[in-house]
Design an enzyme around this catalytic site. Structure first.
Site, PDB file in Angstrom:
ATOM      1  N   ARG A  71       0.101   1.671  13.136  1.00 20.19           N
ATOM      2  CA  ARG A  71      -0.585   0.429  12.736  1.00 20.19           C
ATOM      3  C   ARG A  71      -0.639   0.216  11.226  1.00 20.19           C
ATOM      4  NH1 ARG A  71      -5.821   1.937  11.697  1.00 20.19           N
ATOM      5  NH2 ARG A  71      -5.992   4.173  12.017  1.00 20.19           N
ATOM      6  N   HIS A  72       0.094   1.042  10.473  1.00 18.99           N
ATOM      7  CA  HIS A  72       0.152   0.863   9.019  1.00 18.99           C
ATOM      8  C   HIS A  72       1.578   0.614   8.558  1.00 18.99           C
ATOM      9  CE1 HIS A  72      -3.726   3.061   9.221  1.00 18.99           C
ATOM     10  NE2 HIS A  72      -4.026   2.267   8.207  1.00 18.99           N
TER      11      HIS A  72
ATOM     12  N   ARG B 282       0.853  -1.194   0.000  1.00 14.57           N
ATOM     13  CA  ARG B 282       0.000   0.000   0.000  1.00 14.57           C
ATOM     14  C   ARG B 282       0.885   1.239   0.000  1.00 14.57           C
ATOM     15  NH1 ARG B 282      -5.295  -1.751   2.499  1.00 14.57           N
ATOM     16  NH2 ARG B 282      -5.403  -3.817   1.556  1.00 14.57           N
TER      17      ARG B 282
ATOM     18  N   GLU C 248      -8.685  -2.265  14.144  1.00 19.75           N
ATOM     19  CA  GLU C 248      -9.253  -3.125  13.100  1.00 19.75           C
ATOM     20  C   GLU C 248      -8.251  -4.216  12.743  1.00 19.75           C
ATOM     21  OE1 GLU C 248     -10.288  -1.170   9.332  1.00 19.75           O
ATOM     22  OE2 GLU C 248      -9.873  -3.072   8.333  1.00 19.75           O
TER      23      GLU C 248
ATOM     24  N   ARG D   3      -1.334  -7.073  12.414  1.00 25.45           N
ATOM     25  CA  ARG D   3      -2.334  -6.498  13.333  1.00 25.45           C
ATOM     26  C   ARG D   3      -2.752  -7.534  14.391  1.00 25.45           C
ATOM     27  NH1 ARG D   3      -5.631  -2.237  10.714  1.00 25.45           N
ATOM     28  NH2 ARG D   3      -4.069  -0.906   9.728  1.00 25.45           N
TER      29      ARG D   3
ATOM     30  N   GLU E  30       0.399   4.082   0.891  1.00 24.67           N
ATOM     31  CA  GLU E  30      -0.230   5.114   1.712  1.00 24.67           C
ATOM     32  C   GLU E  30       0.860   5.990   2.303  1.00 24.67           C
ATOM     33  OE1 GLU E  30      -1.930   2.129   4.112  1.00 24.67           O
ATOM     34  OE2 GLU E  30      -3.909   2.233   3.177  1.00 24.67           O
TER      35      GLU E  30
ATOM     36  N   SER F  71     -11.144  -7.074   7.496  1.00 24.57           N
ATOM     37  CA  SER F  71     -12.414  -6.718   6.887  1.00 24.57           C
ATOM     38  C   SER F  71     -12.824  -7.795   5.909  1.00 24.57           C
ATOM     39  CB  SER F  71     -12.412  -5.317   6.274  1.00 24.57           C
ATOM     40  OG  SER F  71     -11.308  -5.164   5.481  1.00 24.57           O
TER      41      SER F  71
HETATM   42  P1  ATP Z   1      -7.281   0.621   7.823  1.00 29.14           P
HETATM   43  O1  ATP Z   1      -8.682   1.182   7.851  1.00 29.14           O
HETATM   44  O2  ATP Z   1      -6.808   0.137   9.148  1.00 29.14           O
HETATM   45  O3  ATP Z   1      -6.298   1.487   7.096  1.00 29.14           O
HETATM   46  P2  ATP Z   1      -8.082  -0.863   5.507  1.00 29.14           P
HETATM   47  O4  ATP Z   1      -9.544  -0.614   5.647  1.00 29.14           O
HETATM   48  O5  ATP Z   1      -7.305  -0.135   4.474  1.00 29.14           O
HETATM   49  O6  ATP Z   1      -7.370  -0.715   6.952  1.00 29.14           O
HETATM   50  P3  ATP Z   1      -8.349  -3.420   4.239  1.00 29.14           P
HETATM   51  O7  ATP Z   1      -7.987  -2.908   2.922  1.00 29.14           O
HETATM   52  O8  ATP Z   1      -9.750  -3.773   4.522  1.00 29.14           O
HETATM   53  O9  ATP Z   1      -7.836  -2.419   5.364  1.00 29.14           O
HETATM   54  O10 ATP Z   1      -7.362  -4.651   4.588  1.00 29.14           O
HETATM   55  C1  ATP Z   1      -7.729  -5.761   5.380  1.00 29.14           C
HETATM   56  C2  ATP Z   1      -6.840  -5.897   6.596  1.00 29.14           C
HETATM   57  O11 ATP Z   1      -5.476  -5.792   6.240  1.00 29.14           O
HETATM   58  C3  ATP Z   1      -7.049  -4.800   7.628  1.00 29.14           C
HETATM   59  O12 ATP Z   1      -8.084  -5.124   8.504  1.00 29.14           O
HETATM   60  C4  ATP Z   1      -5.721  -4.802   8.342  1.00 29.14           C
HETATM   61  O13 ATP Z   1      -5.659  -5.846   9.303  1.00 29.14           O
HETATM   62  C5  ATP Z   1      -4.742  -5.125   7.247  1.00 29.14           C
HETATM   63  N1  ATP Z   1      -4.136  -3.898   6.709  1.00 29.14           N
HETATM   64  C6  ATP Z   1      -4.656  -3.071   5.774  1.00 29.14           C
HETATM   65  N2  ATP Z   1      -3.813  -2.075   5.491  1.00 29.14           N
HETATM   66  C7  ATP Z   1      -2.715  -2.259   6.251  1.00 29.14           C
HETATM   67  C8  ATP Z   1      -1.477  -1.568   6.389  1.00 29.14           C
HETATM   68  N3  ATP Z   1      -1.213  -0.470   5.675  1.00 29.14           N
HETATM   69  N4  ATP Z   1      -0.585  -2.060   7.272  1.00 29.14           N
HETATM   70  C9  ATP Z   1      -0.846  -3.169   7.976  1.00 29.14           C
HETATM   71  N5  ATP Z   1      -1.976  -3.880   7.881  1.00 29.14           N
HETATM   72  C10 ATP Z   1      -2.923  -3.431   7.035  1.00 29.14           C
END
Ligand code: ATP
Length: 432
Positions: free
Chosen positions: A222-223, A214, A355, A406, A216, A358
């Site tokens: 937590r990311h 990602r 979280e 996570r 981001e 999902s």
């Molecule tokens: P968040 O809202 O916490 O940024 P997200 O909605 O982007 O997460 P999803 O795309 O639904 O997350 O990804 C599913 C799962 O993958 C999340 O619940 C989380 O456990 C994990 N996850 C997502 N993005 C990240 C990240 N950048 N770093 C670590 N774990 C992640």
């Protein structure tokens, strides 16, 4: 001389057993003609009691002159009638020096001085030698193992989908672009589209444990920009079916770690509480009302902010699901409710304010999937390879993705996701 035993074994083997231990010199204390060396390996420490008379003058000098963290192998006999508070020691016949550590060390391994996280990550190879850090990764390993076992028991097939892709999973800007010969390509942000294609392929139940990328910009605790995603997809299933599976997977994993990482949990001074099943299911709307009643200003259709999750997490401290999300908060592939298509059959698994997962029942109806795609501003033409799989027989299906780091954070009570990642990739760091 190759390793035969781990240090932990000497406390269970009978007195006078022959052993070969290999590892790192954690400490050496010399008292005249006797030296006490603490040898550390993956499983713990052992005291090696070296006597000048029996090992010889020169070897004694060599051993006692070793720098800390040098690597040695020791061949010797266990002595249980020892003064050592460890309860057993090894009297060496031979000590082989395999690698001499330089001095000074970039950071101490057992020193009680606290070193900041950035420095620790810079010299991660040293940091990872610390027993409490190793314990975190032993726990992470068993989380992965337990999830695999449970999914295999439930009839899931492990798959490997491509990490280099031509189109974004959900559109958006969170992609790392790369050159793919004369074309542009991206690193995959989720195996979502491919695991759905596998439902059309008739594999019925698939899982994948693999990195997701990602781009981001945010740099939070937590990311990560590269994380490990534990993905499943399951045919002839709705969101309830996969929520049941998910809570059972988490439950099994917690129990597995509690039973199989006893020493690691002790090292980390942790106890794992096994939650009751089923986990509470809380509707988005009810939580929206709740956070608004607590002074947070949130509108329908918004995602929960960290402040909102903070408020919710104070009330719900364990595992719970947030269900029945408004469609505008979710990706195009979520299945809307028949009775009220404003809402999608999507859920998040939470632990307090965090979280972890999902998931959703997916939209398997070609026409409405395509329509939702357009509503989200995506061009169906770019998703031909995906959409075609819905045109020639696609079963209803559902799935989820757990962020491995996570979940590990929760089991190891870690405050920063970098603590549970060997070599984290974040906004600033791509080395080591
Ligand atoms: P968040 O809202 O916490 O940024 P997200 O909605 O982007 O997460 P999803 O795309 O639904 O997350 O990804 C599913 C799962 O993958 C999340 O619940 C989380 O456990 C994990 N996850 C997502 N993005 C990240 C990240 N950048 N770093 C670590 N774990 C992640």
């Amino acid at each position: 001389m190759g390793r035969k035993n781990y240090t932990s074994e000497i406390y269970n083997l009978p007195d006078a057993s022959d052993v070969i231990l290999c590892g790192w010199v954690q400490e050496i204390r010399k008292l005249g003609n006797i030296a006490f060396l603490i040898l550390r390996d993956r499983e713990g420490v052992a005291q090696i009691t070296v006597m000048k008379n029996s090992i010889g003058n020169e070897k004694f000098r060599e051993i006692t002159g070793l720098n800390r963290e040098s690597v040695i192998c020791v061949k010797g006999k266990i002595n249980k009638n020892t003064q050592s508070k460890l309860g057993a020691e090894v009297i060496p016949d031979n000590v082989e020096i395999l690698s001499v550590a330089e001095t000074p060390l970039p950071m101490g391994v057992i020193d009680r001085v606290s070193v900041d996280l950035e420095t620790r990550l810079d010299v991660r190879f040293m940091d990872l030698r610390r027993p409490e850090i190793l314990s975190v990764f032993k726990i992470e390993s068993n989380i992965g193992k337990s999830i695999r076992r449970k999914l295999e028991d439930e009839g899931f097939i492990e798959i490997h989908t491509p990490k280099i892709i031509a189109t974004a999973t959900e559109g958006g800007t969170e992609l790392f672009r790369l050159k793919y010969f004369e074309k542009d390509a991206y690193l995959v942000q989720s195996p979502q589209l491919y695991k759905q294609i596998m439902m059309s392929a008739g594999f019925e139940r698939v899982y994948e444990i693999a990195p997701a990328f990602r781009a981001e910009e945010h740099n939070t605790s937590r990311h990560l920009n590269e994380f490990v995603s534990v993905d499943i997809e399951m045919s002839f299933a709705d969101e309830e079916d996969v929520m049941n599976l998910l809570e059972n997977v988490v439950f099994y994993s917690l129990k597995y770690v509690k039973e199989n990482n006893i020493n690691d949990l002790k090292t980390l001074n942790l106890d794992i509480e096994i939650p009751e099943l089923p986990f509470p299911r809380l509707k988005y709307d009810d939580l929206l009302n709740y956070v608004n009643s607590q002074g947070i200003n949130m509108k329908f259709g918004e995602d929960f902010s960290s402040e909102a999750l903070n408020v919710i997490g104070k009330k719900y401290t364990g595992f719970y699901f947030i269900t029945r999300w408004p469609m505008e908060t979710r990706a195009f592939y979520v299945m809307p409710y028949d009775d009220d298509p404003k809402y999608g059959k999507a859920f998040d698994l939470m632990f307090g304010e965090r979280e972890i997962t999902s998931g959703a029942q997916r939209n398997h109806i070609y026409s409405s999937l395509k329509e939702n795609m357009v509503k989200k501003g995506l061009n169906p033409e770019n998703f031909r390879f995906y959409l075609d799989a819905f045109r020639y027989g696609m079963p209803p299906h559902a799935g989820w993705a757990i962020g491995l780091e996570r979940l590990t954070m929760i089991l190891t009570d870690s405050k920063n996701i970098r603590e549970v990642t060997l070599f984290p990739r974040d906004r600033k760091r791509i080395e080591p």
